[in-house]
Design an enzyme around this catalytic site. Structure first.
Site, short mmCIF file in Angstrom:
data_model
loop_
_atom_site.label_atom_id
_atom_site.label_comp_id
_atom_site.label_asym_id
_atom_site.label_seq_id
_atom_site.Cartn_x
_atom_site.Cartn_y
_atom_site.Cartn_z
N ASP A 92 0.86 -1.19 0.00
CA ASP A 92 0.00 0.00 0.00
C ASP A 92 0.90 1.23 0.00
O ASP A 92 1.94 1.24 0.66
CB ASP A 92 -0.92 0.01 1.23
N CYS A 99 -20.13 1.50 -1.88
CA CYS A 99 -20.34 0.68 -3.08
C CYS A 99 -21.63 0.99 -3.83
O CYS A 99 -21.59 1.44 -4.98
CB CYS A 99 -20.30 -0.79 -2.70
C1 UGA Z 1 -22.30 -4.28 -1.03
C2 UGA Z 1 -22.69 -5.67 -1.57
O1 UGA Z 1 -23.68 -6.25 -0.73
C3 UGA Z 1 -21.47 -6.60 -1.62
O2 UGA Z 1 -21.82 -7.83 -2.21
C4 UGA Z 1 -20.39 -5.92 -2.47
O3 UGA Z 1 -19.19 -6.69 -2.49
C5 UGA Z 1 -20.06 -4.56 -1.88
O4 UGA Z 1 -21.26 -3.75 -1.85
C6 UGA Z 1 -19.05 -3.92 -2.80
O5 UGA Z 1 -19.40 -3.59 -3.93
O6 UGA Z 1 -17.86 -3.85 -2.43
P1 UGA Z 1 -21.80 -3.26 1.39
O7 UGA Z 1 -21.74 -1.94 0.70
O8 UGA Z 1 -20.72 -3.62 2.34
O9 UGA Z 1 -21.84 -4.45 0.30
O10 UGA Z 1 -23.15 -3.29 2.22
P2 UGA Z 1 -24.59 -4.00 2.13
O11 UGA Z 1 -24.73 -4.91 3.27
O12 UGA Z 1 -24.84 -4.55 0.79
O13 UGA Z 1 -25.53 -2.73 2.38
C7 UGA Z 1 -25.53 -1.61 1.50
C8 UGA Z 1 -26.54 -0.60 1.96
O14 UGA Z 1 -27.87 -1.07 1.77
C9 UGA Z 1 -26.45 -0.23 3.44
O15 UGA Z 1 -26.67 1.15 3.58
C10 UGA Z 1 -27.57 -1.03 4.08
O16 UGA Z 1 -28.05 -0.48 5.28
C11 UGA Z 1 -28.61 -0.97 2.97
N1 UGA Z 1 -29.59 -2.07 3.03
C12 UGA Z 1 -29.18 -3.35 2.80
C13 UGA Z 1 -30.91 -1.79 3.26
O17 UGA Z 1 -31.30 -0.63 3.46
N2 UGA Z 1 -31.82 -2.82 3.26
C14 UGA Z 1 -31.44 -4.09 3.03
O18 UGA Z 1 -32.32 -4.98 3.03
C15 UGA Z 1 -30.09 -4.38 2.81
#
Ligand code: UGA
Length: 426
Positions: free
Chosen positions: A30, A258
């Site tokens: 890094d 993401c």
């Molecule tokens: C997301 C994807 O789920 C991963 O598969 C992917 O690898 C990652 O992006 C990436 O592109 O690197 P992440 O951003 O860590 O992962 O978080 P998530 O758990 O997917 O949640 C994303 C957002 O959606 C959060 O703000 C969460 O609170 C919201 N969310 C999620 C909801 O409002 N409702 C849900 O039912 C699920």
């Protein structure tokens, strides 16, 4: 395999540590010397449950450095540098291009496995650029998008639904078959396809998941007007196996590093090809409007004038200290526009949030957010918020409103305590 992993962020660090755990010989590179110094001292620069244990147990296979020379005798390089949002939603590829060039400067034969999230066509363009720059007849580029979620990255790494690998030269798949040998032996599906398809699988997956969230959030709005309950709606819909219950949790909108970036990037790709995606544009607009709409609903219920609002949760979701594009921050900023004073608590994200919202007061004790507050607003679904003594909090408050924007608390118990409890989509 001897592997260099470039970029010790959420993706690179988890990947490096876990590949070391599988027995590969890993060097994480890094450019941020502060980060590398921390790691050399056994300190993890991010909050990611479970990672520390694997960092220590895999230490004999793991090195950290700022020096690209480590790539000289490597079998493969994994690039997991940031690809932040640039102008108009386009992805800023400068870190990716720089990392790839620095690797080839020490080893022109090195296969490059791209884990950074990139839009379709990026790997092919990078390949042409590197061929020209280093006067090479070919450069081995593999796309291997990452599907880890922050907060459960270690668990997701160990139990992936699939591993996606893209290459335009089929002989390159041999590298990933060796790299992911133990997954293949466990029966994990390694889906091999061409470069552009692998790149698009990542973006299209994130876009579809974000679309589900925007959809259920709009349904929550409707539920409030027709006497339906959004949680029961999601459960009832999710019982249909074609639909499923995942990613149908209504809330303050999707955030993080993401979904917002990736969906904007995908919409940009449509535009760059002279096309458009009505659907993606609508999802972006719907999610952008979400915090404002929720705050308007809160303001309508509060007593007129300046109120203190106690906030529980600042990270974009539970189990992470990441506040990038956090809906909690958007809600707080919208509340501040209405003159509200904010006192906030988060188990780990306070310091990061303060950088984005320097005018809020952050407290280390969740009970302090209730002091003279008119309302409590729950913005992140941290499990510990379920077990707080809300009766004690109510005693400290000026008024008795609680807005549960994650639908995670027991509304009946709170009402019995004397709160005016408001969830979403009910
Ligand atoms: C997301 C994807 O789920 C991963 O598969 C992917 O690898 C990652 O992006 C990436 O592109 O690197 P992440 O951003 O860590 O992962 O978080 P998530 O758990 O997917 O949640 C994303 C957002 O959606 C959060 O703000 C969460 O609170 C919201 N969310 C999620 C909801 O409002 N409702 C849900 O039912 C699920």
């Amino acid at each position: 395999m001897k592997v260099v992993v470039v970029g010790a962020g959420y993706v690179g660090l988890v990947t490096g540590v876990m590949l070391a755990n599988s027995g590969h010989n890993i060097v994480c590179i890094d450019v941020d010397s502060g980060k590398i110094t921390k790691l050399l001292n056994g300190l993890i620069p991010i909050y990611e449950p479970g990672l520390e244990e694997f960092l220590f147990s895999s230490a004999s296979n793991l090195r950290f450095t700022t020096d690209y020379d480590a790539a000289r005798d490597a079998d493969i390089a994994i690039i997991a540098v940031g690809t932040p949002q640039g102008e108009d939603g386009a992805v800023n590829l400068s870190y990716l291009y720089k990392a790839a060039a620095q690797l080839l400067e020490v080893n022109t034969q090195l296969p490059l496995l791209i884990k950074s999230t990139v839009t379709p066509g990026t790997c092919a363009a990078l390949k042409e650029h590197l061929k020209e720059r280093f006067s090479l007849s070919d450069v081995a580029i593999i796309s291997n998008p990452e599907f880890l979620r922050e907060g459960s990255a270690v668990e997701d790494y160990i139990n992936p639904d699939r591993i996606v690998v893209g290459a335009d030269d089929k002989t390159l798949f041999e590298h990933t078959r060796i790299l992911y040998k133990d997954f293949i032996e466990r029966g994990v599906e390694v889906f091999e396809t061409n470069l552009a398809t692998a790149e698009l699988i990542k973006h299209a997956s994130n876009a579809l998941l974000a679309t589900r969230i925007a959809f259920i959030n709009e349904m929550a709005n409707l539920c409030e007007n027709v006497g339906a309950d959004v949680d029961a709606l999601a459960t009832g819909m999710g019982l249909d196996r074609r639909i499923g219950r995942n990613f149908l949790q209504a809330g303050p909108g999707f955030g993080g590093s993401c979904f917002p970036k990736d969906i904007a990037a995908l919409a940009y790709v449509f535009r760059s090809k002279g096309d458009k995606s009505l659907l993606l544009d609508a999802v972006i607009a719907s999610n952008n409007e979400r915090p404002i709409r929720l705050v308007q609903n809160i303001i309508k219920k509060l007593p007129l004038g300046i109120n203190t609002v106690g906030v529980l949760g600042l990270s974009f979701k539970a189990n992470t200290d990441d506040v990038r594009e956090s809906p909690a921050i958007a809600v707080i900023k919208a509340l501040q526009k209405f003159g509200m004073k904010i006192i906030a608590y988060d188990p780990v994200a306070g310091a990061n949030a303060l950088m984005l919202c320097p005018t809020i007061k952050i407290v280390d004790n969740p009970y302090e957010i209730a002091n003279n507050a008119s309302a409590i607003v729950v913005l992140t679904e941290w499990h510990e918020f379920k077990n707080l003594d809300y009766g004690m909090m109510l005693e400290r408050m000026m008024h008795n409103y609680i807005f549960d924007l994650r639908n995670m608390l027991d509304g009946d118990s709170l009402s019995n305590l004397g709160f005016v409890y408001t969830a979403i989509g009910k």
